[in-house]
Design an enzyme around this catalytic site. Sequence first.
Site, PDB file in Angstrom:
ATOM      1  N   GLU A  56     -15.072  -2.537 -17.031  1.00 29.18           N
ATOM      2  CA  GLU A  56     -15.980  -3.224 -17.864  1.00 29.18           C
ATOM      3  C   GLU A  56     -17.464  -3.735 -17.043  1.00 29.18           C
ATOM      4  OE1 GLU A  56     -14.998  -3.594 -20.748  1.00 29.18           O
ATOM      5  OE2 GLU A  56     -13.002  -3.318 -20.260  1.00 29.18           O
ATOM      6  N   THR A 112     -20.855   3.985 -18.697  1.00 25.48           N
ATOM      7  CA  THR A 112     -21.960   3.972 -19.546  1.00 25.48           C
ATOM      8  C   THR A 112     -23.085   4.796 -18.516  1.00 25.48           C
ATOM      9  OG1 THR A 112     -21.594   1.942 -20.733  1.00 25.48           O
ATOM     10  CG2 THR A 112     -23.974   2.955 -20.802  1.00 25.48           C
ATOM     11  N   ARG A 138     -17.235   2.065 -26.138  1.00 23.53           N
ATOM     12  CA  ARG A 138     -16.276   1.772 -25.196  1.00 23.53           C
ATOM     13  C   ARG A 138     -14.876   2.639 -25.232  1.00 23.53           C
ATOM     14  NH1 ARG A 138     -14.307   1.840 -20.688  1.00 23.53           N
ATOM     15  NH2 ARG A 138     -13.831  -0.106 -19.561  1.00 23.53           N
ATOM     16  N   ASP A 197     -16.071   9.848 -12.554  1.00 25.91           N
ATOM     17  CA  ASP A 197     -15.937   8.588 -13.019  1.00 25.91           C
ATOM     18  C   ASP A 197     -14.489   8.409 -13.131  1.00 25.91           C
ATOM     19  OD1 ASP A 197     -16.101   6.235 -14.341  1.00 25.91           O
ATOM     20  OD2 ASP A 197     -16.302   7.110 -16.120  1.00 25.91           O
ATOM     21  N   GLN A 207      -9.729  -0.161 -13.869  1.00 22.07           N
ATOM     22  CA  GLN A 207      -8.932  -1.287 -13.993  1.00 22.07           C
ATOM     23  C   GLN A 207      -8.004  -1.322 -12.809  1.00 22.07           C
ATOM     24  OE1 GLN A 207      -9.985   0.134 -16.884  1.00 22.07           O
ATOM     25  NE2 GLN A 207     -10.825  -1.622 -17.717  1.00 22.07           N
TER      26      GLN A 207
END
Length: 356
Positions: A45, A50, A176, A198, A202
């Site tokens: 998060e 993005t 997302r 990327d 988590q």
Amino acid sequence: MGCSSSMSQEDIDKKKKNKELENQMAAQARQEAEKIKLLLLGAGESGKSTIFKQMKVIYGDQYTDAERKQHLPTIYSNVLQAIKVLCEQAAVFNLVSQIRAKEAFDMVRSLDENDSINVAIGDAIKALWNDPGIQAVWDRRAEFQVIESVKYYFNRIDIIKMPDYLPDKDDILYSRVRTSGIVTERYVIDNTVFEMYDVGGQRNERKKWIHCFEGVTAVIFVAALSEYDQKLFEDASTNRMVEALDLFEEICNNTYFVRSSMILFLNKRDLFSEKIKVKNIRDYPSFSDYSGPDGDYEAGVQYFLEKFLDRNKAGTDRQIYHHVTCATDTRNVRVVFDACKDIILRENLKNSGFMD
């Protein structure tokens, strides 16, 4: 009598083919060595995915209508998941009695998060988002898991609910999907090949990181400034900012990245500038040593920047380049990446021995 040293035509052709293959392999090796490899890292998060999508917006091909349409289910799901969570938390916080839009509340609770959004559903979502009871729940969002940036969709619900809705660039940037595994994109920027990776942020994804990326040109570590009051998705007992600091220390001081440029993006500055007005940094035990003025954006940014820089065990022997970013702001990301690009190219030349 002498032995003939002449080669058969077959041997000549084979030698020529081997030479061509050697030249091709050498050329591929040179291209691989000249390629700039960028690894995007950060806790879940943080906004790193993005940033990854912004690279396509800035340097890649523009989204086709077909690609834009493919993002519809994700956007619908992001909106429905979030509004349903807010309704569920209203019950948890005993705030249902404060909700005035009762029909909308009942309707949304009956929906599946994989439903499409039509005008009727959109109107119900708008009624709830504007309801003081749901706003009271939203004000306590640090106490449960919800994607803060979904506010952008709630404020655009009159557009999203229309039958002919097609997501634009910004809608796609705000969407997302949790990253799992490794996603790679390649761009040619100023005649230089940049390959960007990327990876899942988590905790259960991190074991896949290190062994794949030894010797990358640069690591871009993304941390969300606004998450000093939030808990991890995977572990409700751990503060997200503390997790980001611990992860940065692990990455920054890892021997696999000793020759990689280290770039820190303090992200979500827009959310941080809003939050700091109502949530004092020193009120959270991990950051009780904050001595700046309450509600001061610049002081807050400087405080967290120093927290990250202090985790660099190499001290002055290793420079950490840093920028304050808003991943959903294309102009900001373009300016920041242009600055990073110059640093990355210069450091790459230095490490290659072409400059002091």
